[in-house]
Design a protein around this motif. Structure first.
Motif, mmCIF file in Angstrom:
data_model
loop_
_atom_site.group_PDB
_atom_site.id
_atom_site.type_symbol
_atom_site.label_atom_id
_atom_site.label_comp_id
_atom_site.label_asym_id
_atom_site.label_seq_id
_atom_site.Cartn_x
_atom_site.Cartn_y
_atom_site.Cartn_z
ATOM 1 N N PRO A 358 -3.599 2.181 -4.659
ATOM 2 C CA PRO A 358 -4.702 1.253 -4.924
ATOM 3 C C PRO A 358 -5.517 1.651 -6.146
ATOM 4 O O PRO A 358 -5.789 2.835 -6.367
ATOM 5 N N LEU A 359 -5.885 0.656 -6.932
ATOM 6 C CA LEU A 359 -6.794 0.840 -8.057
ATOM 7 C C LEU A 359 -8.089 0.091 -7.759
ATOM 8 O O LEU A 359 -8.071 -1.026 -7.239
ATOM 9 N N ALA A 360 -9.185 0.713 -8.108
ATOM 10 C CA ALA A 360 -10.491 0.131 -7.796
ATOM 11 C C ALA A 360 -11.387 0.149 -9.021
ATOM 12 O O ALA A 360 -11.189 0.940 -9.947
ATOM 13 N N MET A 361 -12.367 -0.731 -9.002
ATOM 14 C CA MET A 361 -13.415 -0.717 -10.017
ATOM 15 C C MET A 361 -14.749 -0.443 -9.334
ATOM 16 O O MET A 361 -14.923 -0.705 -8.141
ATOM 17 N N VAL A 362 -15.666 0.108 -10.107
ATOM 18 C CA VAL A 362 -17.045 0.249 -9.660
ATOM 19 C C VAL A 362 -17.899 -0.589 -10.599
ATOM 20 O O VAL A 362 -17.783 -0.478 -11.822
ATOM 21 N N ILE A 363 -18.728 -1.446 -10.016
ATOM 22 C CA ILE A 363 -19.585 -2.343 -10.795
ATOM 23 C C ILE A 363 -21.032 -1.934 -10.566
ATOM 24 O O ILE A 363 -21.486 -1.830 -9.419
ATOM 25 N N VAL A 386 -6.240 -5.712 0.222
ATOM 26 C CA VAL A 386 -5.231 -4.889 0.892
ATOM 27 C C VAL A 386 -4.201 -5.765 1.584
ATOM 28 O O VAL A 386 -2.986 -5.528 1.480
ATOM 29 N N GLU A 387 -4.668 -6.784 2.284
ATOM 30 C CA GLU A 387 -3.749 -7.693 2.973
ATOM 31 C C GLU A 387 -2.815 -8.383 1.986
ATOM 32 O O GLU A 387 -1.629 -8.586 2.271
ATOM 33 N N HIS A 388 -3.351 -8.741 0.815
ATOM 34 C CA HIS A 388 -2.523 -9.377 -0.216
ATOM 35 C C HIS A 388 -1.373 -8.472 -0.642
ATOM 36 O O HIS A 388 -0.213 -8.905 -0.703
ATOM 37 N N TRP A 389 -1.689 -7.196 -0.940
ATOM 38 C CA TRP A 389 -0.651 -6.294 -1.428
ATOM 39 C C TRP A 389 0.346 -5.940 -0.332
ATOM 40 O O TRP A 389 1.553 -5.832 -0.584
ATOM 41 N N LYS A 390 -0.127 -5.778 0.891
ATOM 42 C CA LYS A 390 0.797 -5.479 1.990
ATOM 43 C C LYS A 390 1.715 -6.663 2.274
ATOM 44 O O LYS A 390 2.909 -6.483 2.552
ATOM 45 N N LYS A 391 1.166 -7.864 2.195
ATOM 46 C CA LYS A 391 1.989 -9.058 2.406
ATOM 47 C C LYS A 391 2.984 -9.231 1.268
ATOM 48 O O LYS A 391 4.140 -9.612 1.493
ATOM 49 N N ARG A 392 2.534 -8.952 0.051
ATOM 50 C CA ARG A 392 3.400 -9.102 -1.121
ATOM 51 C C ARG A 392 4.621 -8.198 -1.015
ATOM 52 O O ARG A 392 5.709 -8.550 -1.482
ATOM 53 N N PRO A 397 7.690 -1.780 2.850
ATOM 54 C CA PRO A 397 6.492 -1.042 3.286
ATOM 55 C C PRO A 397 6.452 0.389 2.775
ATOM 56 O O PRO A 397 5.369 0.966 2.625
ATOM 57 N N GLU A 398 7.615 0.977 2.485
ATOM 58 C CA GLU A 398 7.644 2.356 1.996
ATOM 59 C C GLU A 398 7.030 2.490 0.608
ATOM 60 O O GLU A 398 6.670 3.594 0.175
ATOM 61 N N ALA A 399 6.892 1.362 -0.106
ATOM 62 C CA ALA A 399 6.325 1.403 -1.458
ATOM 63 C C ALA A 399 4.805 1.440 -1.450
ATOM 64 O O ALA A 399 4.187 1.790 -2.457
ATOM 65 N N ILE A 400 4.189 1.069 -0.340
ATOM 66 C CA ILE A 400 2.733 1.002 -0.241
ATOM 67 C C ILE A 400 2.206 2.346 0.258
ATOM 68 O O ILE A 400 2.471 2.752 1.390
ATOM 69 N N ASP A 401 1.452 3.038 -0.585
ATOM 70 C CA ASP A 401 0.941 4.353 -0.209
ATOM 71 C C ASP A 401 0.009 4.250 0.996
ATOM 72 O O ASP A 401 -0.676 3.236 1.202
ATOM 73 N N ILE A 402 -0.043 5.310 1.771
ATOM 74 C CA ILE A 402 -0.836 5.321 2.996
ATOM 75 C C ILE A 402 -2.327 5.116 2.732
ATOM 76 O O ILE A 402 -3.075 4.671 3.607
ATOM 77 N N SER A 403 -2.787 5.410 1.512
ATOM 78 C CA SER A 403 -4.215 5.260 1.202
ATOM 79 C C SER A 403 -4.686 3.811 1.305
ATOM 80 O O SER A 403 -5.885 3.560 1.473
ATOM 81 N N TRP A 404 -3.768 2.840 1.219
ATOM 82 C CA TRP A 404 -4.157 1.442 1.421
ATOM 83 C C TRP A 404 -4.652 1.211 2.851
ATOM 84 O O TRP A 404 -5.391 0.258 3.108
ATOM 85 N N SER A 405 -4.254 2.062 3.784
ATOM 86 C CA SER A 405 -4.571 1.847 5.196
ATOM 87 C C SER A 405 -6.028 2.116 5.537
ATOM 88 O O SER A 405 -6.454 1.884 6.668
ATOM 89 N N ASN A 406 -6.812 2.613 4.588
ATOM 90 C CA ASN A 406 -8.237 2.836 4.843
ATOM 91 C C ASN A 406 -8.968 1.538 5.178
ATOM 92 O O ASN A 406 -10.070 1.566 5.712
ATOM 93 N N TRP A 407 -8.355 0.398 4.822
ATOM 94 C CA TRP A 407 -8.992 -0.900 5.097
ATOM 95 C C TRP A 407 -8.245 -1.680 6.167
ATOM 96 O O TRP A 407 -8.455 -2.859 6.333
ATOM 97 N N ALA A 408 -7.350 -1.022 6.891
ATOM 98 C CA ALA A 408 -6.546 -1.730 7.898
ATOM 99 C C ALA A 408 -7.429 -2.266 9.023
ATOM 100 O O ALA A 408 -8.444 -1.678 9.358
#
Length: 408
Positions: A358-363, A386-392, A397-408
């Motif tokens: 995941p890449l994030a911005m701070v505003i 997160v849902e968008h990238w997981k669905k995409r 699923p092995e390509a999606i790093d576990i750090s995306w799961s912080n918003w599961a």
């Protein structure tokens, strides 16, 4: 004379929808000098680079200096004690060409807000992998807060509507956001990285899905049957002349800004800053003619893929051979363990072994202004990203790093 204050703390904050617990004891040491300057005027580039981690090449002094030489000066915000750099944040005024990678309203999707106004951009000029350059010691949080305060005061004085720091890792974006209560943390993209196993390309091949492995082998065979050969060279004058032409033609083909003059200016700046010494070029050759090339930059055990160019009649699959297959082989042979790829065509990269982070911005609002969106709205939006990238990548699923799961 400086003075020292011991500060103990224990706190939980919610940043963009993730609960973060942190505690500890820090020593606040004054005085720290906060100022802004062109990066070329920093007295100790070595001090800056001592803060640059293995996965932060695009924040190295040489790279940021090359951007300044190529595109003009912008303020770099510095925290220092004497000539020792404790932290730094490059900045630029943003891109006016409409490139969606650097247009805030495009990056931020359907999150409500006035994103079409003039924002100050933090990080390198047109960089899609920014990093937090800051001391790892007890002063770290204090330095981050002081730098952010200086940026916000500058933005207010120069009438920017806000500040955006995009293309940050999840961990660093969270850390930055918790140092500024009025900041918004927003997920916005995915970073493709290829990890190289200890047994090199053979291990990389064997770890792939059977259908992927067969496809890779066919692409390599078709490339070779067309007379394609791979050669590696440093980024020197003869290669630069060819690279500028091929890359400019490729950028024009896909509608990117910057043509031949842009690329000559870029490479001239890289030679002057010294970052060209870190480059290694993969060439696709048919006989004596070079038909395609990919330029990587070496940093610790990482290779950073940055530029690509090809003639129209280059051997088939030259792009994948140079940027993936040959790159993995060369990297493994020379002690590299990670290849950082460009922010585009995620599906094709995932099908060739990339993992997505995941890449994030701070505003930030300018000094004295309130935040742009509520915490609850940011949380809801981040979950939707997160849902968008997981669905995409539901079938990968092995390509999606576990750090995306912080918003599961």
């Amino acid at each position: 004379m400086g003075f020292e204050i011991d500060i103990s703390f224990s706190k939980m904050v919610t940043i963009g929808g993730i609960d973060i617990h942190y505690h500890g004891k820090c020593k606040d040491i004054s005085p720290i000098s906060i100022n802004f300057t062109p990066i070329s005027l920093i007295h100790s580039p070595k001090s800056w680079n001592s803060l640059v981690g293995p996965n932060a090449f695009y924040s190295s002094y040489e790279w940021i200096h090359s951007l300044e030489l190529a595109h003009g000066t912008n303020p770099t915000f510095l925290a220092q004690i004497d000539d020792k750099v404790l932290g730094g944040i490059p900045s630029w005024r943003g891109d006016l060409s409409g490139d969606p990678l650097f247009t805030l309203s495009e990056l931020i999707g359907d999150l409500p807000g006035s994103w079409d106004k003039q924002f100050l951009w933090l990080g390198g000029h047109r960089v899609t992998a920014n990093s937090l350059i800051c001391t790892k010691g007890e002063q770290r949080s204090h330095v981050i807060r002081e730098l952010i305060h200086a940026v916000r005061v500058y933005a207010d004085k120069h009438q920017f509507s806000g500040i955006v720091w995009p293309y940050l890792s999840l961990e660093e974006a969270c850390e930055i956001a918790r140092c500024c209560p009025s900041a918004n943390f927003v997920l916005h993209s995915a970073d493709p990285v290829v990890h190289i196993p200890a047994d090199g390309f053979q291990g990389f091949l064997q770890a792939a899905r059977r259908n992927d492995r067969k496809k890779w082998q066919k692409e390599i065979k078709d490339f070779q049957h067309s007379g394609g050969e791979v050669e590696w060279k440093p980024l020197e004058f003869d290669v630069i002349q060819l690279a500028a032409r091929l890359i400019a033609a490729n950028r024009s083909k896909y509608g990117s800004s910057g043509g031949l003059e842009w690329m000559h200016r870029t490479f001239s700046a890289q030679l002057q800053s010294g970052v060209a010494k870190k480059a290694i070029v993969a060439l696709s050759r048919v006989g004596e003619k070079i038909m395609a090339l990919a330029i990587f930059y070496r940093h610790h055990d990482w290779l950073y893929g940055r530029y690509w160019g090809a003639d129209i009649d280059a051997p088939p699959y030259s792009y994948y051979v140079l940027t993936h297959y040959a790159a993995v082989k060369w990297a493994a042979q020379h002690g590299f363990r990670h290849i950082h790829l460009s922010i585009s065509a995620w599906e094709s990269k995932v099908r060739r072994g990339a993992h997505l982070y995941p890449l994030a911005m701070v505003i930030f609002p300018p000094h004295g202004k309130s935040g742009f969106v509520s915490e609850s709205l940011a949380r809801k939006y981040n979950k939707s990203v997160v849902e968008h990238w997981k669905k995409r990548f539901l079938t990968r699923p092995e390509a999606i790093d576990i750090s995306w799961s912080n918003w599961a």
